[in-house]
Write a protein that holds these residues in place. Sequence first.
Motif, PDB file in Angstrom:
ATOM      1  N   ILE A 122       0.549  -1.219   0.078  1.00 41.89           N
ATOM      2  CA  ILE A 122      -0.005  -0.074  -0.018  1.00 41.89           C
ATOM      3  C   ILE A 122       0.816   1.411  -0.022  1.00 41.89           C
ATOM      4  CG2 ILE A 122      -1.806   1.216   1.501  1.00 41.89           C
ATOM      5  CD1 ILE A 122      -2.647  -1.440   2.151  1.00 41.89           C
ATOM      6  N   TRP A 123       1.800   1.155   0.667  1.00 40.87           N
ATOM      7  CA  TRP A 123       2.885   2.333   0.852  1.00 40.87           C
ATOM      8  C   TRP A 123       3.462   2.666  -0.405  1.00 40.87           C
ATOM      9  CZ3 TRP A 123       8.260   2.673   0.134  1.00 40.87           C
ATOM     10  CH2 TRP A 123       8.816   3.880   0.423  1.00 40.87           C
ATOM     11  N   ALA A 124       3.882   1.414  -1.139  1.00 41.28           N
ATOM     12  CA  ALA A 124       4.476   1.750  -2.386  1.00 41.28           C
ATOM     13  C   ALA A 124       3.635   2.405  -3.697  1.00 41.28           C
ATOM     14  CB  ALA A 124       5.362   0.463  -2.655  1.00 41.28           C
ATOM     15  N   GLY A 125       2.540   1.679  -3.460  1.00 43.10           N
ATOM     16  CA  GLY A 125       1.501   2.148  -4.310  1.00 43.10           C
ATOM     17  C   GLY A 125       1.185   3.441  -4.177  1.00 43.10           C
ATOM     18  N   SER A 126       1.322   3.997  -2.864  1.00 49.76           N
ATOM     19  CA  SER A 126       0.875   5.309  -2.574  1.00 49.76           C
ATOM     20  C   SER A 126       1.950   6.250  -3.318  1.00 49.76           C
ATOM     21  CB  SER A 126       0.256   5.746  -1.333  1.00 49.76           C
ATOM     22  OG  SER A 126       1.392   5.515  -0.562  1.00 49.76           O
ATOM     23  N   VAL A 127       3.069   5.712  -2.972  1.00 43.99           N
ATOM     24  CA  VAL A 127       4.321   6.578  -3.334  1.00 43.99           C
ATOM     25  C   VAL A 127       4.433   6.692  -4.969  1.00 43.99           C
ATOM     26  CG1 VAL A 127       7.000   6.700  -3.226  1.00 43.99           C
ATOM     27  CG2 VAL A 127       5.856   6.298  -1.195  1.00 43.99           C
ATOM     28  N   ILE A 166       3.641   9.657 -10.159  1.00 43.58           N
ATOM     29  CA  ILE A 166       3.060   9.807 -11.438  1.00 43.58           C
ATOM     30  C   ILE A 166       2.310  11.115 -11.436  1.00 43.58           C
ATOM     31  CG2 ILE A 166       1.289   9.006 -13.044  1.00 43.58           C
ATOM     32  CD1 ILE A 166       1.946   6.076 -11.811  1.00 43.58           C
ATOM     33  N   VAL A 167       1.669  11.554 -10.429  1.00 42.62           N
ATOM     34  CA  VAL A 167       0.837  12.862 -10.580  1.00 42.62           C
ATOM     35  C   VAL A 167       1.972  14.052 -10.508  1.00 42.62           C
ATOM     36  CG1 VAL A 167      -0.612  14.435  -8.834  1.00 42.62           C
ATOM     37  CG2 VAL A 167      -1.240  12.107  -9.148  1.00 42.62           C
ATOM     38  N   SER A 201       4.927  13.926 -11.789  1.00 43.76           N
ATOM     39  CA  SER A 201       5.442  13.904 -12.969  1.00 43.76           C
ATOM     40  C   SER A 201       4.502  14.475 -13.927  1.00 43.76           C
ATOM     41  CB  SER A 201       5.817  12.693 -13.483  1.00 43.76           C
ATOM     42  OG  SER A 201       6.895  11.793 -12.599  1.00 43.76           O
ATOM     43  N   LEU A 202       3.243  14.232 -14.068  1.00 49.14           N
ATOM     44  CA  LEU A 202       2.392  14.773 -15.193  1.00 49.14           C
ATOM     45  C   LEU A 202       2.220  16.400 -14.640  1.00 49.14           C
ATOM     46  CD1 LEU A 202      -0.512  12.135 -15.093  1.00 49.14           C
ATOM     47  CD2 LEU A 202       0.932  12.749 -16.908  1.00 49.14           C
ATOM     48  N   MET A 203       2.276  16.942 -13.451  1.00 50.27           N
ATOM     49  CA  MET A 203       2.194  18.064 -13.156  1.00 50.27           C
ATOM     50  C   MET A 203       3.498  18.962 -13.777  1.00 50.27           C
ATOM     51  SD  MET A 203       0.518  18.367  -9.422  1.00 50.27           S
ATOM     52  CE  MET A 203       0.630  20.235  -9.401  1.00 50.27           C
ATOM     53  N   ARG A 204       4.327  18.291 -13.544  1.00 48.93           N
ATOM     54  CA  ARG A 204       5.752  18.858 -14.000  1.00 48.93           C
ATOM     55  C   ARG A 204       5.690  18.902 -15.598  1.00 48.93           C
ATOM     56  NH1 ARG A 204      12.002  16.851 -12.520  1.00 48.93           N
ATOM     57  NH2 ARG A 204      13.001  18.691 -13.314  1.00 48.93           N
ATOM     58  N   MET A 205       5.350  17.790 -16.355  1.00 48.29           N
ATOM     59  CA  MET A 205       5.364  17.996 -18.061  1.00 48.29           C
ATOM     60  C   MET A 205       4.172  18.951 -18.221  1.00 48.29           C
ATOM     61  SD  MET A 205       3.982  15.024 -20.228  1.00 48.29           S
ATOM     62  CE  MET A 205       2.227  14.779 -19.598  1.00 48.29           C
ATOM     63  N   PHE A 206       3.185  19.351 -17.499  1.00 47.40           N
ATOM     64  CA  PHE A 206       2.196  20.110 -17.905  1.00 47.40           C
ATOM     65  C   PHE A 206       2.612  21.658 -17.714  1.00 47.40           C
ATOM     66  CE2 PHE A 206      -1.470  16.908 -17.307  1.00 47.40           C
ATOM     67  CZ  PHE A 206      -1.451  16.570 -18.663  1.00 47.40           C
TER      68      PHE A 206
END
Length: 55
Positions: free
Chosen positions: A28-33, A38-39, A41-46
């Motif tokens: 669960i911890w690894a999934g949340s990290v 991902i979020v 990285s997407l914000m940085r890309m935008f």
Amino acid sequence: MTGKHSLRDIEQAEKKPLWQRLGWLAMIWAGSVGALFIVASLMRMFMSAAGLSTP
């Protein structure tokens, strides 16, 4: 069923091995990290696409 756990359900969960309970916690911890990465990285890309960048 009212959605509450019975004492038997709680005792059953406590009988599981410690490594199995810690494994779920780690997954669960690894999934949340990973989701946060991902979020971010997407914000940085935008932001880069909009012309906002760091020096």
